[in-house]
Structures are given as C-alpha cells and as structure tokens.
Design a protein around this motif. Structure first.
Motif, PDB file in Angstrom:
ATOM      1  N   VAL A  29       0.971  -1.108   0.126  1.00 17.48           N
ATOM      2  CA  VAL A  29      -0.042   0.076  -0.098  1.00 17.48           C
ATOM      3  C   VAL A  29       1.118   1.353   0.004  1.00 17.48           C
ATOM      4  O   VAL A  29       1.518   1.684   1.058  1.00 17.48           O
ATOM      5  CB  VAL A  29      -0.894   0.115   1.280  1.00 17.48           C
ATOM      6  N   ALA A  40      -6.541   4.990   2.790  1.00 14.33           N
ATOM      7  CA  ALA A  40      -5.261   4.344   2.710  1.00 14.33           C
ATOM      8  C   ALA A  40      -5.257   3.516   4.027  1.00 14.33           C
ATOM      9  O   ALA A  40      -4.459   2.337   4.323  1.00 14.33           O
ATOM     10  CB  ALA A  40      -4.038   4.823   2.653  1.00 14.33           C
ATOM     11  N   SER A  44      -6.529  -0.738   4.205  1.00 17.99           N
ATOM     12  CA  SER A  44      -5.466  -1.529   4.806  1.00 17.99           C
ATOM     13  C   SER A  44      -5.960  -2.410   5.446  1.00 17.99           C
ATOM     14  O   SER A  44      -5.816  -3.684   5.589  1.00 17.99           O
ATOM     15  CB  SER A  44      -4.398  -0.965   5.067  1.00 17.99           C
ATOM     16  N   ASP A  84      -0.539  -1.063  -4.547  1.00 12.91           N
ATOM     17  CA  ASP A  84      -1.830  -0.220  -4.513  1.00 12.91           C
ATOM     18  C   ASP A  84      -1.681   1.206  -4.275  1.00 12.91           C
ATOM     19  O   ASP A  84      -0.698   1.574  -3.218  1.00 12.91           O
ATOM     20  CB  ASP A  84      -2.618  -0.949  -3.570  1.00 12.91           C
TER      21      ASP A  84
END
Length: 143
Positions: A29, A40, A44, A84
C-alpha cells in the motif's frame, strides 16, 4: 504537469479484476496512513481482514497497523503481487518504475488516480493495470 483529470484509456475488465483479487496474496500500500479517516488506512485494515498480507509504504512512518513500514517500494524485501497506489497522479510514474523493477504483478491506482503513460509502461513490462478503481469496492462487490 498535473494529471488530475486524466481518464483511463484502458483498464482491467471485471473478470481480470476478479482474477487479480483471487490470486494475489501480498499488497504493498503506497501512501499507507496512520489516520483512520484516510482510505489508505481503513482499506488496509479491510484487506488484512480478508487475508491479504499488507505491506505499508510511506517514508514518514516506521510502523503502520503493527507492520514495518518501508520508505519506498524498492525497500520491501519480499515479492509483491499488487502495488496499490494512494498517491497523487504525479507520483505514479516513479512508483510504476519501482513496481516494474520489483517484478510486481499488478499496479492498482485507487479511485481518482489514472496515469495512461505509466500504465502503458507497466503493461509493456508485463504487469496488469487497474486505474481509477477502489480495491475495497471491487473486493466487496465480488465477495
């Protein structure tokens, strides 16, 4: 040169996205966050709850969600399936270059992020590309 309004010229199909999410195990990430209000951060958590290994990448933190946080993708010591991206579109080309060097399988640009030139480079190097789509929404839709 800003890319805020760039529209994806090509994108993964729903079937390709389903295959990506089914076969991937490790997700880096990029732009991971400690702030629970930021996508984010909570995405996650969701990905971890779904059984993925989440590797946070953010030069500003040593640890996120109990995991060692890396300053850059190139510092991550293990193979990565999905990169990502939760960063400004202007940061995408350099991240894609790192993803290619790392031999990642997929570059995933979250909602609001598209960079056609970087996507073309990733595809030319054999990576799959998803642009302007939320990995959480796509996973939840398929679950």
């Amino acid at each position: 040169m800003p890319n805020e309004c760039e529209f994806p010229k090509g994108n993964a199909t729903c079937a390709e996205i389903a295959e990506i999410l089914r076969t991937s195990k490790t997700i880096a990430v990029i732009g991971a966050s400690l702030n629970p209000e930021r996508p984010a951060h909570w995405i996650s958590i969701y990905l971890k709850e779904q059984g993925y290994k989440v590797v946070p990448v953010n030069p500003g933190h040593a640890e996120i969600l109990g995991d060692k946080c890396y300053k850059s993708l190139s510092e991550v010591p293990e193979p990565v399936d999905i990169v990502d991206i939760f960063r400004d579109p202007n940061a995408v080309p350099a991240i894609v270059d790192e993803a290619i060097a790392k031999k990642a399988k997929v570059v995933w640009m979250q909602e609001g992020i598209a960079h056609n030139a970087a996507a073309d480079r990733a595809r030319a190097a054999g990576l799959k590309v998803v642009m302007n789509k939320c990995i959480y929404k796509e996973h939840a839709r398929l679950a």
